[in-house]
Design an enzyme around this catalytic site. Structure first.
Site, PDB file in Angstrom:
ATOM      1  N   GLY A   5     -35.729  87.180  51.727  1.00  0.00           N
ATOM      2  CA  GLY A   5     -35.911  87.014  50.291  1.00  0.00           C
ATOM      3  C   GLY A   5     -34.556  86.871  49.633  1.00  0.00           C
ATOM      4  CB  CYS A  27     -29.906  93.844  50.171  1.00  0.00           C
ATOM      5  SG  CYS A  27     -29.638  92.830  48.713  1.00  0.00           S
ATOM      6  CG  HIS A  47     -35.302  94.063  48.285  1.00  0.00           C
ATOM      7  ND1 HIS A  47     -34.558  95.008  48.957  1.00  0.00           N
ATOM      8  CD2 HIS A  47     -34.427  93.077  47.942  1.00  0.00           C
ATOM      9  CE1 HIS A  47     -33.287  94.606  48.997  1.00  0.00           C
ATOM     10  NE2 HIS A  47     -33.193  93.433  48.400  1.00  0.00           N
ATOM     11  CD  GLU A  48     -35.529  89.439  47.434  1.00  0.00           C
ATOM     12  OE1 GLU A  48     -34.626  89.226  46.605  1.00  0.00           O
ATOM     13  OE2 GLU A  48     -35.304  89.822  48.598  1.00  0.00           O
ATOM     14  CG  HIS A 101     -32.158  91.665  43.896  1.00  0.00           C
ATOM     15  ND1 HIS A 101     -30.862  92.110  43.965  1.00  0.00           N
ATOM     16  CD2 HIS A 101     -32.598  91.608  45.175  1.00  0.00           C
ATOM     17  CE1 HIS A 101     -30.533  92.330  45.233  1.00  0.00           C
ATOM     18  NE2 HIS A 101     -31.575  92.039  45.992  1.00  0.00           N
TER      19      HIS A 101
END
Ligand code: NI
Length: 176
Positions: free
Chosen positions: A44, A91, A133-134, A137
């Site tokens: 990702g 990441c 997770h994305e 961001h």
């Protein structure tokens, strides 16, 4: 393909703006995200990791789960979530660093596709983790924020080295 911004850059800590119009610049951003993610063999990537403060992410877990196609999500929102499990996460802005992060086991995400059409995706397990997770961001939130002080302490040397790369990015690409 564009370089991926490393930890230490302020650009990774900024809230991203919603996309108001899916113009050629956004389409080209989506292609760049896919290219850079693939080149780095990631699952990702989010726009701020290319230095762009827009709410755009891509996720591709097809190496792990071939039945799940790569997707891009514009203005993604988690509209439902349940369950919780801790799993090892990394990441692309933190090469070779991994740590245990609690995430929902199931999420429903709504977003716009590259044509501007709204769609929803129901995800579980690793797919749900990648999406969470994305999307984090886009609010300047990074996976290390979830780690214990001890774990972060153990990573300290590596984080300090990365931080210099990130700070160099900021000197080369000052925020407006
Ligand atoms: Ni990341």
């Amino acid at each position: 393909m564009r370089p991926i911004v490393k930890y230490g850059s302020q650009v990774l800590r900024q809230p991203c703006a919603p996309v108001t119009q899916i113009d050629p610049a956004i389409k080209s951003l989506v292609f760049d995200l896919f290219d850079s993610m693939k080149a780095a063999e990631g699952v990702g990537l989010a726009a701020p990791q290319l230095g762009v403060l827009k709410r755009v992410v891509v996720v591709d877990i097809s190496r792990q789960q071939p039945e799940i196609l790569p997707i891009s999500l514009i203005n993604p929102r988690i509209v439902a979530a349940q369950g919780r499990e801790v799993g090892e996460e990394g990441c692309l802005s933190f090469p070779d660093l991994y740590g245990p992060v609690p995430r929902h086991t199931q999420v429903r995400v709504e977003a716009l596709d590259i044509q501007g059409k709204q769609f929803a995706v129901a995800a579980e397990g690793f797919y749900a983790r990648a999406l969470q997770h994305e999307i984090d961001h886009l609010d300047g939130k990074l996976f290390i924020d979830y780690l214990s002080p001890l774990k972060r302490q153990l990573m300290r040397g590596r984080l300090m080295a990365l931080k210099q790369e990130g700070e160099q990015w900021d000197r080369d690409h000052p925020l407006p």
